[in-house]
Design an enzyme around this catalytic site. Sequence first.
Site, PDB file in Angstrom:
ATOM      1  N   HIS A  67    -120.098 -20.776  76.749  1.00  0.00           N
ATOM      2  CA  HIS A  67    -119.061 -21.237  75.825  1.00  0.00           C
ATOM      3  C   HIS A  67    -119.624 -22.451  75.112  1.00  0.00           C
ATOM      4  CE1 HIS A  67    -115.023 -21.720  74.233  1.00  0.00           C
ATOM      5  NE2 HIS A  67    -115.291 -23.018  74.268  1.00  0.00           N
ATOM      6  N   CYS A  68    -119.779 -22.338  73.808  1.00  0.00           N
ATOM      7  CA  CYS A  68    -120.432 -23.385  73.027  1.00  0.00           C
ATOM      8  C   CYS A  68    -119.386 -24.345  72.463  1.00  0.00           C
ATOM      9  CB  CYS A  68    -121.241 -22.764  71.894  1.00  0.00           C
ATOM     10  SG  CYS A  68    -122.191 -23.973  70.970  1.00  0.00           S
TER      11      CYS A  68
END
Length: 168
Positions: free
Chosen positions: A68-69
């Site tokens: 998850h950026c």
Amino acid sequence: VPRQKDYTEQHDLVTGVQRAKQPARYYDVVIRGHPLKLKYCVTCNVYRPPRCTHCSVCENCVERFDHHCPWIGNCVGRRNYWLFFCFVSATGFLNVFSLVTASSLLAIRGQELKREWGCDNATAFTGTLRSHPLAVALAVYCTLLVWFTIGLCAYHSYLIATNQTTYE
């Protein structure tokens, strides 16, 4: 995101009966002659395919979940990994380009000052630093940043070559 209903009592299509509790945690299936275990996601109420992981931030199951950026505010997985890799590669390339451009400007201007003033290298260097402070700041900034961007690009190139994800 559409989800299945919570299990109070639902019709199970596989067995064709009404079900009062949620399905088993694992479901054995054979695909192309290979036995696989599909894991049941209690949040999404679906059986997840292999290499699929539930993201606790997005509250979704993501196929080939990489990470998850926080910078793009989204999960990076099968559908958008190529976009993420293009973003990382372009950032690395532009960082190197900015570093080379700023350093070239300083080197060329230093040689010009040396010829114009007829001085030694140290005087021409300090004169260049005084006359182009923005180029100096950009060169220092890009020098510090290039290791992270190129390192991230090299790491993800390695992951692509070995068919892995950051999560794995």
